[in-house]
Design an enzyme around this catalytic site. Structure first.
Site, short mmCIF file in Angstrom:
data_model
loop_
_atom_site.label_atom_id
_atom_site.label_comp_id
_atom_site.label_asym_id
_atom_site.label_seq_id
_atom_site.Cartn_x
_atom_site.Cartn_y
_atom_site.Cartn_z
N ASP A 1 -30.20 -5.85 66.59
CA ASP A 1 -29.67 -4.11 66.90
C ASP A 1 -28.54 -5.12 66.69
OD1 ASP A 1 -30.19 -5.17 69.47
OD2 ASP A 1 -28.91 -3.74 70.53
N LYS B 1 -30.06 -16.84 70.12
CA LYS B 1 -29.39 -17.02 69.27
C LYS B 1 -27.84 -16.48 70.19
CE LYS B 1 -31.79 -13.10 70.72
NZ LYS B 1 -32.85 -11.69 70.46
N ASP C 1 -44.28 -11.02 55.23
CA ASP C 1 -45.95 -11.75 56.02
C ASP C 1 -45.10 -11.94 57.74
OD1 ASP C 1 -46.93 -12.37 53.74
OD2 ASP C 1 -46.30 -14.81 53.84
#
Lengths: 295, 295
Positions: free
Chosen positions: B244, B219, B20
């Site tokens: 990536d 992150k 979703d």
């Protein structure tokens, strides 16, 4: 051998006779904060009268030796520029006398006027002191390495800027021959009531960003003492390092092959000195002023 | 399970139907430098048409979400503020929504307007942005901790100064309840031809001087994703992180319990993706633009 406590006049007399040169840490040995430690001027006078060489060794990199002499004078101690060995001066001696730095190259300095003055005094051009212009992500690309730069020298810098850090970074990563030198790696520095970030904390920006470790001159690292020995042609077996901190001053003396004398007027107490987990001083006394009883 | 390569239309269709919400890293996925990756706008349109929720997750802390929306628009992608989740915004969500930061306290910010704007937007007063006045050893003692300061927040700061670092240091060491939060710990950041010191390098000054480790939002650390999940009430099993870089984006998704999709338009190549030493993506495709073939 465990550290030997010296207290009687004959023990102190034997200590003084054993050495030609005494190297001193200052804070905690000569003074505490802005107050002289009792009888220290008399001790220094006695040592001078006996023809001993005195060298004051400091990790301070923000003050030139000339300004340091003024600080001594303000406290009532006469000292000459030749008796002061700061980490900034050690950096100049290392570049000029030890590795014969190519003076057609320049040193990019993150640090104050103390470092710049010492480097310029040995003929090394310095860059960086006014690199405080604002930078943004859009203008970062202006910051380029330069083949002219042969060393990045990092000391305490109260005017540190992102432009300086970025310039140092690109030179350290893009110029394969660019040296990376730090005056000292003190984690913090005292500034009145509190401690503040020291050179060893500031240089971590570059150590992390470049993944390179600087050559650190100051206590407890060996290079500053190697410079002292080279500059004064010292015989380590006839030299004694006097300090109040086991993990900097005493360790520094041990690394240089000197005898060491720890005093109790600063950081170390008797239990720490006698602990087998600490760097082992050769001798200890309650205060450098104890020696004033000798004539 | 090794990462599964997806290339046929039916494989891509199954991927899209499985989730979703898609979370995207931007550089290397949506664009490279200043150039959009082919067919990515069409892919985003297709996902929106199918009612998918899109979230763009960036470690960038110097730009506010509002300014980030402008960057998207300049590249020809329509995005809303609600679709952007930066490490600066994550810091605001963490303080306001997750730990209910006491807003009678203030946040001392080492960082740019992006962080300040996000914090002020959730009602947290920020300090520090103009702390650039010169300081010297003689005036250091002026820099005092303040009970008003409840957190030190560190991001990228192109106007970093010793005064800011010293103020953050004394608050982190003297205020026992002062939080230490970093937007991200990126070692370097790209700025055109070269890399420059990143937030993770700048914050090392304080990590070393205080001997404390910040809570890092961005992150590959978990807190930013915890904030995303809380803010959007995400079901991790129906959410996919697209990136990536294996060691930041994919690891970040794995830590949050999400499925992950690695693209080959940025840092990671197929060999790295398939290496058993790397964080294991669930899926990989050559480019996010591959999905544009679905209608």
């Amino acid at each position: 051998m465990p550290p030997v406590k010296l207290s009687t006049a004959s023990e102190l007399e034997a200590l003084v006779n054993k050495f030609d040169t005494f190297l001193f840490d200052c804070d905690g040995v000569i003074w505490r904060g802005r107050t002289l430690i009792s009888n220290v001027p008399e001790t220094l006078d006695m040592l001078r009268k006996r023809g001993k060489r005195l060298i004051f060794v400091t990790n301070n990199s923000s003050t030139s030796r000339r300004d340091y002499v003024k600080k001594f004078a303000d406290l009532g101690i006469q000292a000459s520029v030749d008796e002061i060995f700061s980490s900034a001066y050690a950096t100049a001696v290392y570049l000029h006398d030890v590795i014969k730095f190519d003076t057609s190259k320049k040193a990019y300095v993150i640090g104050g006027s103390g470092i710049r003055q010492e480097l310029e005094d040995v003929g090394i051009t310095t860059l960086g002191h006014d690199d405080n212009r604002s930078v943004s992500l859009a203008t970062l690309a202006e910051i380029e390495p330069s083949d002219d730069i042969g060393a990045v020298v990092c000391g305490i810098d109260y005017d540190i800027s992102y432009r300086k850090l970025a310039t140092a970074h690109v030179n350290l990563t893009q110029n394969p021959d660019c040296l990376f030198i730090a005056t000292n790696d003190d984690r913090t520095l005292p500034g009145g009531k509190h401690m503040y970030p020291g050179t060893g904390s500031l240089l971590n920006v570059l150590a992390h960003s470049t993944q390179k470790s600087p050559l650190v001159m100051g206590k407890p690292n060996a290079p500053m003492l190697e410079c002292v020995i080279k500059k004064y042609h010292l015989d380590p077996s006839r030299s004694c390092m006097v300090g109040d901190r086991l993990d900097t001053d005493i360790l520094f003396g041990i690394k240089g092959g000197l005898s060491t004398l720890c005093v109790l007027t600063g950081v170390a107490d008797e239990a720490a000195i006698l602990s087998s987990n600490s760097p082992q001083a050769t001798y200890y006394i309650s205060s450098l002023g104890d020696l004033a009883q000798l004539s």
